[in-house]
Design an enzyme around this catalytic site. Structure first.
Site: not given
Ligand SMILES: NC(=O)c1ccc[n+]([C@@H]2O[C@H](COP(=O)([O-])OP(=O)(O)OC[C@H]3O[C@@H](n4cnc5c(N)ncnc54)[C@H](O)[C@@H]3O)[C@@H](O)[C@H]2O)c1
Length: 264
Positions: A167, A154, A200, A16, A18, A37, A85, A171, A58
């Site tokens: 968080y 982040s 994002f 999913s 990023l 994932d 990610c 981070k 996990d």
């Molecule tokens: N989207 C944003 O605005 C944003 C901003 C800053 C940082 N981030 C960071 O980017 C990263 C990705 O975020 P995203 O927005 O793409 O999220 P997302 O929810 O779209 O994707 C995260 C994925 O991680 C998987 N996941 C969750 N727990 C897990 C585990 N224990 N083991 C394996 N997989 C697991 C989920 O199933 C999911 O597919 C994160 O670290 C988040 O903190 C995102």
């Protein structure tokens, strides 16, 4: 590092957002991508779409991560690019109002420890297991480069908002891994960097669009320029540049449309 089909990559959270965009971008460059994932349906579908493999992993569990790397390496050889990610965390204020009792309550040590596992400890686990594998692989270029590790921090690492005690601080911890780990691994030819995304448009943020359109518009307008949330492909483009540019090492990159987040 020249990105091509001779290289394997591992992307955690690749089902999913990023991670998915990063997996797609690396596969487009020809890399053999293994997606780690928890979400099997989305992970299998993503792997099928990019011609890679899916491994149910996990990141909170050492044995699960070890098994994922073993399976990915059996399929594609030693990964030379790791993009981490996935994360798990809980939100809450250090001390805030308890809606039920009207009194004060604190963000529990248990919830903080859970978040530490899901952000900081998982980042160390995934990065160090990947580095151990890279250490005994042959270099891929004249610089003696063996691999590159990209962690996801982040903007909250620098602009932690109200309710982000776990968080934001954890981070920041991910950013803190970068320099000492890059120094630990420099003689092995392994680079370590982190990316600090602003806001994002991935599933966790997109749910606000359906919940409250005004809030969504305000969120977009809060970004100085461009006046919108980031596209996952823009994050992935930075991942590719970090992976291919061997001179990028021990750095923490903001990608945020110039946003500096206010307290709330
Ligand atoms: N989207 C944003 O605005 C944003 C901003 C800053 C940082 N981030 C960071 O980017 C990263 C990705 O975020 P995203 O927005 O793409 O999220 P997302 O929810 O779209 O994707 C995260 C994925 O991680 C998987 N996941 C969750 N727990 C897990 C585990 N224990 N083991 C394996 N997989 C697991 C989920 O199933 C999911 O597919 C994160 O670290 C988040 O903190 C995102």
């Amino acid at each position: 590092m020249k990105l091509d089909s001779s290289l394997g990559a591992v992307v955690t959270g690749g089902a999913s957002g990023l991670g998915l965009a990063s997996a797609e971008a690396l596969a487009e460059q020809g890399l053999k991508v293994a997606i780690f994932d928890l979400n099997e349906d989305a992970g299998e579908a993503a792997a099928m779409q990019i011609g890679g493999t899916f491994h149910k992993v996990d990141i909170m569990d050492e044995q699960s991560v070890e098994a994922g790397f073993a399976a990915a390496r059996a399929a594609h050889g030693q990964e030379r690019v790791l993009v981490h990610c996935a994360m798990a965390a809980k939100g809450g204020k250090t001390v805030g109002k308890d809606k039920e009792t009207g009194g004060f309550k604190r963000f529990s040590t248990e919830d903080y420890a859970f978040s530490a596992q899901g952000i900081l400890i998982a980042s160390y686990r995934v990065a160090s297991i990947s580095a151990l594998g890279m250490a005994s692989a042959d270099p891929v270029n004249d610089d003696g480069e063996r691999g590159t590790i990209i962690l996801t921090s982040s903007a909250a690492a620098q602009d932690g908002q109200i309710g982000q005690i776990a968080y934001g601080s954890l981070k920041a911890g991910v950013n803190g891994l970068v320099l000492p780990m890059a120094r630990d691994l420099m003689d092995l030819g392994i680079r370590v960097n982190s990316i600090m995304p602003g806001i994002f448009a991935t599933p966790p943020m997109l749910r606000f669009k359906d919940l409250n359109e005004k809030m969504w518009d305000n969120l977009n307008a809060s970004v100085p320029f461009p006046k919108r949330l980031g596209h996952a492909e823009e994050f992935a483009s930075l991942v590719l540049e970090i992976a291919r540019n061997s001179y990028l090492n021990a750095h923490q990159f903001r990608i945020d449309g110039a946003i500096r987040m206010p307290p709330r």
